[in-house]
Design an enzyme around this catalytic site. Structure first.
Site, PDB file in Angstrom:
ATOM      1  N   GLU A  11       0.435   1.898   6.442  1.00  0.00           N
ATOM      2  CA  GLU A  11       0.022   2.969   5.541  1.00  0.00           C
ATOM      3  C   GLU A  11      -1.304   2.608   4.872  1.00  0.00           C
ATOM      4  OE1 GLU A  11       2.127   5.726   2.053  1.00  0.00           O
ATOM      5  OE2 GLU A  11       3.001   3.818   2.630  1.00  0.00           O
ATOM      6  N   LYS A  38       0.871  13.030   3.775  1.00  0.00           N
ATOM      7  CA  LYS A  38       2.210  12.620   3.346  1.00  0.00           C
ATOM      8  C   LYS A  38       2.835  13.714   2.498  1.00  0.00           C
ATOM      9  CE  LYS A  38       4.500   8.449   1.549  1.00  0.00           C
ATOM     10  NZ  LYS A  38       4.250   7.077   1.006  1.00  0.00           N
ATOM     11  N   CYS A  49       6.339   6.215   5.440  1.00  0.00           N
ATOM     12  CA  CYS A  49       7.025   5.336   4.493  1.00  0.00           C
ATOM     13  C   CYS A  49       8.160   6.016   3.735  1.00  0.00           C
ATOM     14  CB  CYS A  49       6.012   4.738   3.528  1.00  0.00           C
ATOM     15  SG  CYS A  49       6.641   3.286   2.627  1.00  0.00           S
ATOM     16  N   SER A 104       7.103 -30.200 -15.574  1.00  0.00           N
ATOM     17  CA  SER A 104       7.858 -30.607 -16.765  1.00  0.00           C
ATOM     18  C   SER A 104       9.046 -31.513 -16.469  1.00  0.00           C
ATOM     19  CB  SER A 104       8.370 -29.358 -17.486  1.00  0.00           C
ATOM     20  OG  SER A 104       9.368 -28.717 -16.706  1.00  0.00           O
TER      21      SER A 104
END
Length: 711
Positions: free
Chosen positions: A45, A114, A175, A359
């Protein structure tokens, strides 16, 4: 076997606004597809500008440069003899649409906008684009003159139509349209469309791929047909990692599946399929009765056949081969997804490595191990001869272009580009310092160990000198305000030191450039606000900021075995602690005690808040049902109220939180207004070249002094 066709889809590592690089990757995928005999190629896309342009889609330049790239593709000989489905934004009648442009032999066949836009979670497509609302209707679109010169077309069909070849019919789905209840492929299939293309910009989330695969299989299980799914891959310039996994399905079964995580910039997935199998699958009376009543789609005809070879000429091992979908366990997804994202970010940012304050706790440990996983992936790609990875790795490691350096050893490469530092104070324990040292040795990082008590004491003394009052810790008789302030001094000073060392450690080692600072706050701590604003969680990027503590522990257990790092067991056994308060015989600081809730509880709160859209009351109701067997309603009420109180009062911290790899649906990351990527191709090669070309043709009307004229 009657009508065999070879088809190709792909995953491309596109980058927002990188028109030059995106063009080159598109062309490479077309060349590979043709080499495999494919007559149809589908791409991701918005592949020309990159999916993550965000507010740049509202700029005319983005549309202009997209047409310029398409013009180069159209006029190329590489893009002939094959139907190509390409993604870009198109302005039609002054409206911006997210479109697929279907081309063949220097012609545009169809521009398909789309119709259903993604507009929740990480997606804001309605901010930039308008959905095409005229279903099964089309109009004429007048092409830019630069395109007219190439195609000899003044106008082309624009809208909800399909492409009819000599032997089959192709329909486009974009999509989100696959994820909608009434997907377009259903109506197109009823009207005789046999091949469906889906071009996506779908991001990685833990445990998400299964949904995508099942929808692709289901799309043609009842309907029958061939489904090609293309997806973007890589870090597009933001928090998301697009995880590729291009697929081809036939009649509800996978016949080809690409990788979900890869350092490759171009991955083409192809298969040879038989159109007659689709027609046989559809030969059902009930389906035929419904199809006979289907509304008609406009067909754009092209005098080209996809099935241009006899079955005896095809020797494709994918023919009639069905696959079981491949899924990674969540622990593997954490090892691969954030690691690939870190690699893309590092190579595109032009930095020379990463730095993290180590750490001795599990969060910074997980971040370090993910970085080591990145080094493992780079070493593997180099062993496999990936030219792009080799070139990037040499540049980042400080080697010259003509160097023969090949980073095939992940620990050796890690030593060059990954820097760790233990920043201890009088409140730190011997155990955490030792764990940090042993982890750095196990993964090969360049490690520094320091004590920062003199700096902390100086700040504390300065405050006492100015105010006449010296703050004390709680265990020393101080108030909650004093106790919190003294912890925050240490945390924020670590951030200052982290950036100092990130800027100067390469110089110390005789190299040029700076390091990117990695954050290590997990999604649950961000949700609860259990971090100091502008402390060592403030960094350039955070690979674990969207991952829960529960999943991080599973990942560490996985990495202990798979990466052969036995030191990781010590991290799993250790009690999570910030080590910002003095340790006494009766008191050792604990994260979960400080938060008033466990990490497992935080994960549940987060999912209910975001995924199931619960406010305080509905969350309480659901937890009474889930937890009622071991907690009283009053206890549950107190936990829910504490969570929402802490979440609300710490929400401001999310507006400054380090950009984090997105992995969980319940991420509290805040990114609301100016939606643009934060990782750019800073030299803008396509755009700058155009500026230079135009500037060279314009007359020089200046006064020759090289200064701007003042009013």
């Amino acid at each position: 076997m009657g009508h065999l066709i070879t088809i190709a889809t792909c995953s491309l590592n596109q980058w927002a606004m990188d028109f030059q690089g995106n063009y080159e990757r598109i062309m490479a995928s077309i060349v590979i597809a043709k080499e495999r005999g494919a007559t149809l190629r589908v791409g991701p896309e918005l592949e020309i500008p990159g999916y993550g342009c965000y507010d740049h889609f509202l700029e005319g330049d983005t549309v202009l440069h997209s047409w310029e790239v398409l013009a180069k593709i159209l006029e190329s000989e590489e893009a002939t003899g094959i139907v190509c489905d390409i993604g870009m934004p198109v302005v039609h009648k002054n409206v911006i649409y997210n479109c697929r442009v279907v081309i063949h032999d220097h012609k545009i066949l169809l521009i398909r906008p789309k119709m259903w836009l993604a507009n929740d979670g990480n997606y804001r497509e309605l901010r930039y684009f308008t959905p095409w609302a005229k279903h099964r209707q089309w109009e004429e679109h007048y092409l830019p003159r630069m395109i007219q010169k190439i195609t000899d077309q003044v106008k082309v069909p624009f809208g909800d139509a399909v492409v009819s070849t000599l032997d089959t019919c192709i329909g486009v789905e974009l999509c989100e349209e696959l994820f909608t209840p009434a997907s377009p492929h259903i109506l197109m299939g009823m009207d005789g469309v046999e091949i469906f293309t889906n071009s996506s910009g779908s991001h990685h989330e833990l445990r998400k791929l299964y949904t995508r695969v099942e929808l692709i299989k289901e799309a043609t299980l009842k309907l029958g047909g061939i489904y090609l799914y293309a997806n973007q891959q890589g870090c597009d310039g933001d928090r998301l990692y697009y995880d590729g996994c291009a697929m081809i399905a036939v009649n509800g079964q996978l016949v080809a599946q690409g990788s979900q995580f890869s350092l490759q910039e171009v991955e083409v997935v192809s298969a040879t399929v038989d159109l007659e199998e689709v027609r046989a699958h559809r030969a059902k009376s009930s389906r035929s009765m419904q199809a006979a009543q289907a509304e008609r789609y406009h067909r754009v005809e092209v005098p080209f056949a996809l099935s241009n070879r006899h079955w005896s000429e095809v020797h494709d091992p994918t023919l009639r081969r069905f696959l079981e979908p491949r899924y990674h366990r969540p622990e593997e997804e954490i090892a691969l997804g954030p690691a690939c994202w870190l690699w893309d970010y590092l190579r595109r940012s032009r930095a020379v490595g990463y730095f993290i304050p180590l750490s001795g706790g599990i969060d910074s440990c997980a971040t370090a191990v993910i970085t080591y996983s990145m080094c493992r992936l780079v070493a593997e790609a180099c062993r496999n001869g990936d030219k792009q990875v080799i070139a990037d790795a040499r540049r980042i490691a400080g080697e010259k272009e003509d160097s023969e350096y090949l980073p095939t050893d992940p620990k050796e490469f890690c030593k060059r580009i990954f820097h760790t530092c233990y920043m201890g104070t009088e409140n730190s324990s011997i155990d955490t310092r030792q764990r940090a040292k042993e982890l750095s040795e196990a993964i090969g990082s360049y490690h520094v160990d320091l004590n920062m008590d003199t700096i902390v004491t100086s700040v504390r003394d300065l405050f006492g000198f100015v105010t006449g009052v010296k703050p004390r810790f709680r265990v020393q008789g101080g108030s909650e305000a004093e106790n919190l302030a003294l912890q925050n001094i240490q945390a924020r000073l670590r951030m200052v030191l982290a950036y100092l060392f990130a800027q100067l450690l390469p110089w110390v080692r005789g190299k040029y450039g700076g390091l990117l600072v990695l954050g290590s706050a997990n999604v649950d701590e961000s949700l609860r606000g259990y971090l100091t604003k502008y402390d060592c969680s403030s960094a350039d990027v955070n690979p674990i900021g969207g991952i829960s503590k529960t999943d991080l522990k599973k990942f560490i257990a996985y990495a202990q075995e798979m990466f052969d790092l036995p030191i990781l067991k010590n991290f799993l056994d250790a009690t999570p602690t910030a080590e910002l308060e003095p340790i006494t015989e009766n008191y050792v600081q604990s994260d979960e005690a400080d938060m008033g809730m466990t990490y497992d509880e935080l994960s549940i709160f987060g999912r209910l808040r975001k995924v199931e859209k619960c406010g305080p009351y509905s969350m309480f109701q659901k937890l009474v049902h889930d937890w009622g067997s071991f907690l009283s309603p009053t206890q549950i009420a107190e936990k829910v109220k504490l969570f929402f109180f802490e979440y609300a009062r710490n929400r401001h911290k999310m507006t400054t939180i380090t950009p984090a790899y997105h992995a969980e649906q319940y991420s509290p990351d805040d990114n609301r207004f100016d939606l643009r990527p934060f990782l750019y191709p800073s030299r803008f090669p396509w755009q700058f070249r155009k500026i230079d070309e135009v500037a060279a043709t314009l007359p020089n009307l200046s006064n020759g002094e090289g200064k701007a004229k003042k009013d």
